[in-house]
Enzyme design. Sequence first.
Site, mmCIF file in Angstrom:
data_model
loop_
_atom_site.group_PDB
_atom_site.id
_atom_site.type_symbol
_atom_site.label_atom_id
_atom_site.label_comp_id
_atom_site.label_asym_id
_atom_site.label_seq_id
_atom_site.Cartn_x
_atom_site.Cartn_y
_atom_site.Cartn_z
ATOM 1 N N ARG A 214 -3.285 -10.388 4.761
ATOM 2 C CA ARG A 214 -3.566 -10.639 3.135
ATOM 3 C C ARG A 214 -2.425 -9.975 2.308
ATOM 4 N NH1 ARG A 214 -5.814 -7.180 -0.556
ATOM 5 N NH2 ARG A 214 -7.222 -8.007 -2.164
ATOM 6 N N LYS B 288 0.829 -1.288 -0.175
ATOM 7 C CA LYS B 288 0.067 -0.124 -0.050
ATOM 8 C C LYS B 288 0.770 1.429 -0.094
ATOM 9 C CE LYS B 288 -4.565 -2.152 1.139
ATOM 10 N NZ LYS B 288 -5.344 -2.314 1.864
HETATM 11 N N1 HH2 Z 1 -7.368 -4.014 0.316
HETATM 12 C C1 HH2 Z 1 -7.463 -4.178 -0.779
HETATM 13 C C2 HH2 Z 1 -8.631 -5.042 -1.378
HETATM 14 N N2 HH2 Z 1 -9.167 -6.070 -0.535
HETATM 15 N N3 HH2 Z 1 -9.652 -6.768 1.886
HETATM 16 C C3 HH2 Z 1 -9.271 -6.867 3.060
HETATM 17 N N4 HH2 Z 1 -10.077 -7.555 4.071
HETATM 18 N N5 HH2 Z 1 -8.473 -5.975 3.784
HETATM 19 C C4 HH2 Z 1 -7.616 -5.041 2.728
HETATM 20 O O1 HH2 Z 1 -6.832 -4.370 3.377
HETATM 21 C C5 HH2 Z 1 -7.717 -4.877 1.395
HETATM 22 C C6 HH2 Z 1 -8.823 -5.958 0.975
HETATM 23 C C7 HH2 Z 1 -6.784 -3.368 -1.746
HETATM 24 O O2 HH2 Z 1 -5.598 -3.805 -2.315
HETATM 25 P P1 HH2 Z 1 -5.611 -4.756 -3.622
HETATM 26 O O3 HH2 Z 1 -6.538 -5.765 -3.560
HETATM 27 O O4 HH2 Z 1 -4.162 -5.146 -3.763
HETATM 28 O O5 HH2 Z 1 -6.031 -3.663 -4.692
HETATM 29 P P2 HH2 Z 1 -7.123 -3.411 -5.663
HETATM 30 O O6 HH2 Z 1 -8.017 -3.358 -4.534
HETATM 31 O O7 HH2 Z 1 -6.519 -2.238 -6.364
HETATM 32 O O8 HH2 Z 1 -7.505 -4.407 -6.449
#
Ligand code: HH2
Length: 290
Positions: free
Chosen positions: A262, A227
Site C-alpha cells: 500500500r 511512515k
Molecule cells: N496505514 C494507514 C491507513 N490505512 N491500511 C492498511 N491495510 N495498512 C496500513 O499500514 C495502513 C492502512 C495510514 O496511512 P495513510 O493512509 O497514508 O494516512 P492517514 O491514516 O493519515 O490517512
Amino acid sequence: MTGTGDAGWRLRDSVLSLGRPLVMGILNATPDSFSDGGRFRSAGPALARARRMVDEGADLVDVGGESTRPGASQVSVAEEVDRVVPLVRLLKASISVPVSVDTRRAEVARLALEAGADAVNDVSALSDPEMAAVVASHGCGLVLMHMRGTPATMQSMAVYGDVAGEVAEELSERLGRALDAGIEADRIALDPGIGFAKTAEQNLELIARLDVLVRLGHPVLVGASRKAFIGRLLGGIAADERDAGTVGACVVGLARGARIFRVHEVRAARHALDVADAVLRIPAAIGVAT
Ligand code: HH2
C-alpha cells in the site's frame, strides 16, 4: 493457499493474481492525513490522482475517509460516508482496477460496498461488531490489519515481548472471527499494521520477520508508505520526501514474503517491486562460477 506463488486474492467479482507483487495506490479523501491531507477531497483531483495511479501500475485503489495517524480526531459516520461513498461510485464508473475502502466502520463499509467497492481494508480488524457480517454478506475482499487500541490510544500500547509472534497471534484471533462469520479464506489478506501501536524499532523488526505472518497462509500486505519510522531513519525528512525509503521497505517486505504493498507513490514501488521480484525468482541454487 500460500502467501506467495500463483494463488489469487479474491475480491468481489475479480481475483488479483499474486504471481506478481500487487501495488495498492492510496487515495485519502481526508483533510488531515499525515502525508497528503486535503489534496484529494474533491472529485476532480481525486479522480485524476486515481487515474494516474492506474496508469503507473496500481493493481487496486484504496479510498479512505478517516485519518488514522496517531492522535487523529475521529470523524462522524455521516462525514466519512460523505467523503468516501460518492468517490467509490465515481471510481467504479471511471477506472479499470478494483477499489477498496479503508474504514473501521461497518456502516461505511456497507454503503461503500453498495456503491461498488471490491474490498474492505479494515485497520481495526473487525472491531466493529457488525463488520464481519457486512463483509460476509457482500462476498468481497478483506484486509485484516493489526492494531491495538484506537488511533488515539495506540502508541501507548506498543509493548511486546516478541512483536512478530504477538502480532501474528492477535491477527490469528481476528482471522478466526472472520472465518466463523463465513468470510471465505481466499478473500482475506493480513497486514502487520506498520506504525499502529508499534515503535520505530518494532516496525523494522516486523518487516524483517514478516515470514512469521506469511506462515498463517494468507497474502500479506505491507503499508509502510511515508511512515514516521522512515523519516526518523533518514534524519527527520518530511513525509513527502520518504518515497525512496518506502521503496526500500517494500523490497525487503517482498523478500520476506509480502505480496501486496500500500503506497502513495505508485510508479517507484511498481518498478522496484517488479525488478526485485524478478531477481527473487532466480533460484539461489544456480550459483555463479568464480
Ligand atoms: N496505514 C494507514 C491507513 N490505512 N491500511 C492498511 N491495510 N495498512 C496500513 O499500514 C495502513 C492502512 C495510514 O496511512 P495513510 O493512509 O497514508 O494516512 P492517514 O491514516 O493519515 O490517512
